[in-house]
Design a protein around this motif. Structure first.
Motif, PDB file in Angstrom:
ATOM      1  N   ASP A   1       0.823  -1.220   0.000  1.00 23.44           N
ATOM      2  CA  ASP A   1       0.000   0.000   0.000  1.00 23.44           C
ATOM      3  C   ASP A   1       0.856   1.269   0.000  1.00 23.44           C
ATOM      4  OD1 ASP A   1      -2.329  -1.505  -0.022  1.00 23.44           O
ATOM      5  OD2 ASP A   1      -2.463  -1.554   2.176  1.00 23.44           O
ATOM      6  N   SER A   2       1.833   1.314   0.900  1.00 19.86           N
ATOM      7  CA  SER A   2       2.659   2.515   1.011  1.00 19.86           C
ATOM      8  C   SER A   2       3.855   2.500   0.069  1.00 19.86           C
ATOM      9  CB  SER A   2       3.166   2.676   2.449  1.00 19.86           C
ATOM     10  OG  SER A   2       4.078   1.626   2.764  1.00 19.86           O
ATOM     11  N   GLN A   3       4.170   1.301  -0.494  1.00 19.43           N
ATOM     12  CA  GLN A   3       5.340   1.126  -1.352  1.00 19.43           C
ATOM     13  C   GLN A   3       6.633   1.446  -0.599  1.00 19.43           C
ATOM     14  OE1 GLN A   3       5.421   0.131  -5.002  1.00 19.43           O
ATOM     15  NE2 GLN A   3       3.743  -0.833  -3.917  1.00 19.43           N
ATOM     16  N   LYS A   4       6.650   1.069   0.700  1.00 18.55           N
ATOM     17  CA  LYS A   4       7.820   1.344   1.531  1.00 18.55           C
ATOM     18  C   LYS A   4       8.317   0.075   2.196  1.00 18.55           C
ATOM     19  CE  LYS A   4       6.772   6.098   2.060  1.00 18.55           C
ATOM     20  NZ  LYS A   4       6.943   7.306   2.734  1.00 18.55           N
ATOM     21  N   TRP A   5       9.633   0.035   2.419  1.00 19.01           N
ATOM     22  CA  TRP A   5      10.285  -1.039   3.144  1.00 19.01           C
ATOM     23  C   TRP A   5      10.466  -0.594   4.590  1.00 19.01           C
ATOM     24  CZ3 TRP A   5      11.531  -5.706   0.992  1.00 19.01           C
ATOM     25  CH2 TRP A   5      11.493  -5.803  -0.399  1.00 19.01           C
ATOM     26  N   THR A   6      10.166  -1.490   5.515  1.00 20.10           N
ATOM     27  CA  THR A   6      10.355  -1.192   6.937  1.00 20.10           C
ATOM     28  C   THR A   6      11.091  -2.352   7.600  1.00 20.10           C
ATOM     29  OG1 THR A   6       8.245  -2.191   7.617  1.00 20.10           O
ATOM     30  CG2 THR A   6       8.213   0.176   7.064  1.00 20.10           C
ATOM     31  N   MET A   7      11.666  -2.061   8.760  1.00 16.70           N
ATOM     32  CA  MET A   7      12.316  -3.096   9.557  1.00 16.70           C
ATOM     33  C   MET A   7      11.894  -2.919  11.007  1.00 16.70           C
ATOM     34  SD  MET A   7      16.159  -3.345   7.921  1.00 16.70           S
ATOM     35  CE  MET A   7      16.522  -4.962   8.643  1.00 16.70           C
ATOM     36  N   ALA A   8      11.826  -4.037  11.721  1.00 12.57           N
ATOM     37  CA  ALA A   8      11.501  -3.981  13.137  1.00 12.57           C
ATOM     38  C   ALA A   8      12.675  -3.363  13.889  1.00 12.57           C
ATOM     39  CB  ALA A   8      11.210  -5.383  13.668  1.00 12.57           C
ATOM     40  N   VAL A   9      12.364  -2.461  14.804  1.00 12.25           N
ATOM     41  CA  VAL A   9      13.393  -1.813  15.621  1.00 12.25           C
ATOM     42  C   VAL A   9      12.962  -1.901  17.081  1.00 12.25           C
ATOM     43  CG1 VAL A   9      12.364   0.476  15.209  1.00 12.25           C
ATOM     44  CG2 VAL A   9      14.711   0.306  16.039  1.00 12.25           C
ATOM     45  N   ASP A  10      13.839  -2.444  17.923  1.00 11.08           N
ATOM     46  CA  ASP A  10      13.528  -2.569  19.346  1.00 11.08           C
ATOM     47  C   ASP A  10      14.142  -1.388  20.085  1.00 11.08           C
ATOM     48  OD1 ASP A  10      13.068  -3.219  21.966  1.00 11.08           O
ATOM     49  OD2 ASP A  10      13.868  -5.252  21.831  1.00 11.08           O
ATOM     50  N   LEU A  11      13.310  -0.413  20.373  1.00 14.28           N
ATOM     51  CA  LEU A  11      13.792   0.797  21.031  1.00 14.28           C
ATOM     52  C   LEU A  11      14.117   0.567  22.503  1.00 14.28           C
ATOM     53  CD1 LEU A  11      11.300   3.332  19.410  1.00 14.28           C
ATOM     54  CD2 LEU A  11      13.667   2.869  18.768  1.00 14.28           C
ATOM     55  N   CYS A  12      13.648  -0.560  23.049  1.00 10.17           N
ATOM     56  CA  CYS A  12      13.895  -0.862  24.462  1.00 10.17           C
ATOM     57  C   CYS A  12      15.266  -1.498  24.698  1.00 10.17           C
ATOM     58  CB  CYS A  12      12.807  -1.792  25.010  1.00 10.17           C
ATOM     59  SG  CYS A  12      11.176  -1.047  24.970  1.00 10.17           S
ATOM     60  N   GLU A  13      15.900  -1.979  23.624  1.00  8.56           N
ATOM     61  CA  GLU A  13      17.209  -2.621  23.771  1.00  8.56           C
ATOM     62  C   GLU A  13      18.238  -2.013  22.825  1.00  8.56           C
ATOM     63  OE1 GLU A  13      17.596  -6.805  24.202  1.00  8.56           O
ATOM     64  OE2 GLU A  13      15.530  -7.010  24.907  1.00  8.56           O
ATOM     65  N   PRO A  14      18.681  -0.786  23.126  1.00  8.90           N
ATOM     66  CA  PRO A  14      19.707  -0.174  22.277  1.00  8.90           C
ATOM     67  C   PRO A  14      21.027  -0.934  22.387  1.00  8.90           C
ATOM     68  CG  PRO A  14      19.295   1.170  24.223  1.00  8.90           C
ATOM     69  CD  PRO A  14      18.284   0.056  24.248  1.00  8.90           C
ATOM     70  N   VAL A  15      21.837  -0.808  21.365  1.00  8.16           N
ATOM     71  CA  VAL A  15      23.140  -1.477  21.322  1.00  8.16           C
ATOM     72  C   VAL A  15      24.215  -0.404  21.432  1.00  8.16           C
ATOM     73  CG1 VAL A  15      24.677  -2.900  19.902  1.00  8.16           C
ATOM     74  CG2 VAL A  15      22.197  -3.271  19.809  1.00  8.16           C
ATOM     75  N   LYS A  16      25.151  -0.592  22.352  1.00 12.87           N
ATOM     76  CA  LYS A  16      26.254   0.358  22.460  1.00 12.87           C
ATOM     77  C   LYS A  16      27.057   0.305  21.163  1.00 12.87           C
ATOM     78  CE  LYS A  16      26.702   0.337  27.430  1.00 12.87           C
ATOM     79  NZ  LYS A  16      27.560   0.138  28.590  1.00 12.87           N
ATOM     80  N   VAL A  17      27.500   1.448  20.701  1.00 10.74           N
ATOM     81  CA  VAL A  17      28.177   1.548  19.417  1.00 10.74           C
ATOM     82  C   VAL A  17      29.353   0.581  19.320  1.00 10.74           C
ATOM     83  CG1 VAL A  17      29.532   3.079  17.945  1.00 10.74           C
ATOM     84  CG2 VAL A  17      27.440   3.904  18.980  1.00 10.74           C
ATOM     85  N   GLU A  18      30.100   0.430  20.399  1.00  7.77           N
ATOM     86  CA  GLU A  18      31.267  -0.457  20.353  1.00  7.77           C
ATOM     87  C   GLU A  18      30.904  -1.929  20.180  1.00  7.77           C
ATOM     88  OE1 GLU A  18      30.536   0.831  24.661  1.00  7.77           O
ATOM     89  OE2 GLU A  18      30.769   1.852  22.754  1.00  7.77           O
ATOM     90  N   LYS A  19      29.640  -2.287  20.358  1.00  9.00           N
ATOM     91  CA  LYS A  19      29.199  -3.679  20.210  1.00  9.00           C
ATOM     92  C   LYS A  19      28.622  -3.968  18.822  1.00  9.00           C
ATOM     93  CE  LYS A  19      28.994  -4.840  24.862  1.00  9.00           C
ATOM     94  NZ  LYS A  19      29.643  -5.951  25.424  1.00  9.00           N
ATOM     95  N   VAL A  20      28.610  -2.982  17.942  1.00  8.29           N
ATOM     96  CA  VAL A  20      28.063  -3.160  16.599  1.00  8.29           C
ATOM     97  C   VAL A  20      29.008  -4.044  15.782  1.00  8.29           C
ATOM     98  CG1 VAL A  20      27.512  -1.991  14.429  1.00  8.29           C
ATOM     99  CG2 VAL A  20      26.855  -0.964  16.598  1.00  8.29           C
ATOM    100  N   CYS A  21      28.531  -5.220  15.423  1.00  9.14           N
ATOM    101  CA  CYS A  21      29.318  -6.110  14.565  1.00  9.14           C
ATOM    102  C   CYS A  21      28.504  -7.352  14.203  1.00  9.14           C
ATOM    103  CB  CYS A  21      30.629  -6.525  15.220  1.00  9.14           C
ATOM    104  SG  CYS A  21      30.426  -7.597  16.646  1.00  9.14           S
ATOM    105  N   PHE A  22      28.963  -8.035  13.175  1.00 11.10           N
ATOM    106  CA  PHE A  22      28.383  -9.309  12.760  1.00 11.10           C
ATOM    107  C   PHE A  22      29.109 -10.397  13.536  1.00 11.10           C
ATOM    108  CE2 PHE A  22      28.707 -13.006   9.828  1.00 11.10           C
ATOM    109  CZ  PHE A  22      27.365 -13.349   9.808  1.00 11.10           C
ATOM    110  N   ASP A  23      28.375 -11.314  14.141  1.00  7.89           N
ATOM    111  CA  ASP A  23      28.970 -12.384  14.945  1.00  7.89           C
ATOM    112  C   ASP A  23      29.382 -13.539  14.040  1.00  7.89           C
ATOM    113  OD1 ASP A  23      29.706 -14.301  16.790  1.00  7.89           O
ATOM    114  OD2 ASP A  23      28.006 -13.918  18.133  1.00  7.89           O
ATOM    115  N   THR A  24      30.594 -13.462  13.512  1.00  3.46           N
ATOM    116  CA  THR A  24      31.101 -14.459  12.571  1.00  3.46           C
ATOM    117  C   THR A  24      31.181 -15.840  13.211  1.00  3.46           C
ATOM    118  OG1 THR A  24      32.401 -12.724  11.524  1.00  3.46           O
ATOM    119  CG2 THR A  24      32.995 -14.978  10.974  1.00  3.46           C
ATOM    120  N   GLU A  25      31.618 -15.881  14.453  1.00  2.45           N
ATOM    121  CA  GLU A  25      31.768 -17.173  15.144  1.00  2.45           C
ATOM    122  C   GLU A  25      30.430 -17.891  15.254  1.00  2.45           C
ATOM    123  OE1 GLU A  25      33.192 -18.502  19.524  1.00  2.45           O
ATOM    124  OE2 GLU A  25      34.503 -17.075  18.493  1.00  2.45           O
TER     125      GLU A  25
END
Length: 196
Positions: A117-141
């Motif tokens: 309907d809106s022709q828009k892409w959205t993603m779920a965002v959990d505002l209650c669990e922010p991530v500290k910037v230093e923890k931003v990464c893909f968990d390869t292991e």
């Protein structure tokens, strides 16, 4: 702190241009997308519109095209985080400028969905669990551990890693690898076949 300085000095990746809407951050193997606080509705953040944005000259906005390409990486399982920005205005006002930037926390973005309907892409965002910037990464292991359940895919990915490829994304269908942060390869979890 401005958005360009935040990406370059805090996240470790210079934006492609000063007006970019986010980018892939190789040092963290993560996609970091700016999200407007004003566009979050029912726990979902707008991340892209299928309707192209145009420049004043009438050309398709380069950042709109770049975001469309970014979504391809998101769809292939790359860890995605939202950098929260705010314009402090009402949604229907024309010109938005960044008035606030959360430079200490980002927000995990999941569940990419398209609304016809809106022709828009959205993603779920959990505002209650922010991530500290230093923890931003893909968990390869953790991703490699999950890949062991698919022997053909694990074998292909292991060979690619030995050749210098880096595992940057995983979903229930494919594993995504990058070489020199430019070339991309996806490996099918079903049969271990790959495509570039």
């Amino acid at each position: 702190m401005g958005i360009n300085e935040f990406f370059e000095k805090v996240l470790g990746q210079k934006l492609p241009n000063q007006y970019s809407w986010g980018c892939f951050v190789p040092a963290r193997n993560a996609m970091c997308l700016t999200i407007w606080q004003e566009e979050i509705c029912h726990g979902r953040a707008e991340v892209h519109s299928e309707t192209p944005y145009h420049t004043k000259a009438g050309h398709i906005n380069h950042n709109w095209t770049a975001r469309k390409n970014d979504l391809e990486l998101v769809q292939s399982g790359v860890a995605t985080f939202g950098v929260m920005i705010s314009c402090g205005k009402l949604v229907d006002e024309d010109k938005w400028n960044i008035m606030q930037l959360n430079s200490h926390q980002v927000f995990k973005l999941t569940d990419l969905q398209f609304d016809n309907d809106s022709q828009k892409w959205t993603m779920a965002v959990d505002l209650c669990e922010p991530v500290k910037v230093e923890k931003v990464c893909f968990d390869t292991e953790a991703a490699l551990k999950t890949l062991t359940k698919s022997k053909p895919a694990f074998i292909t990915v292991s060979k690619a890693i030995n050749l210098g490829w880096q595992l940057v994304g995983l979903n229930e269908i494919v594993a995504t690898l990058m070489l020199n942060n430019k070339q991309r390869m996806t490996v099918s979890l079903f049969d271990g076949s790959y495509s570039r």
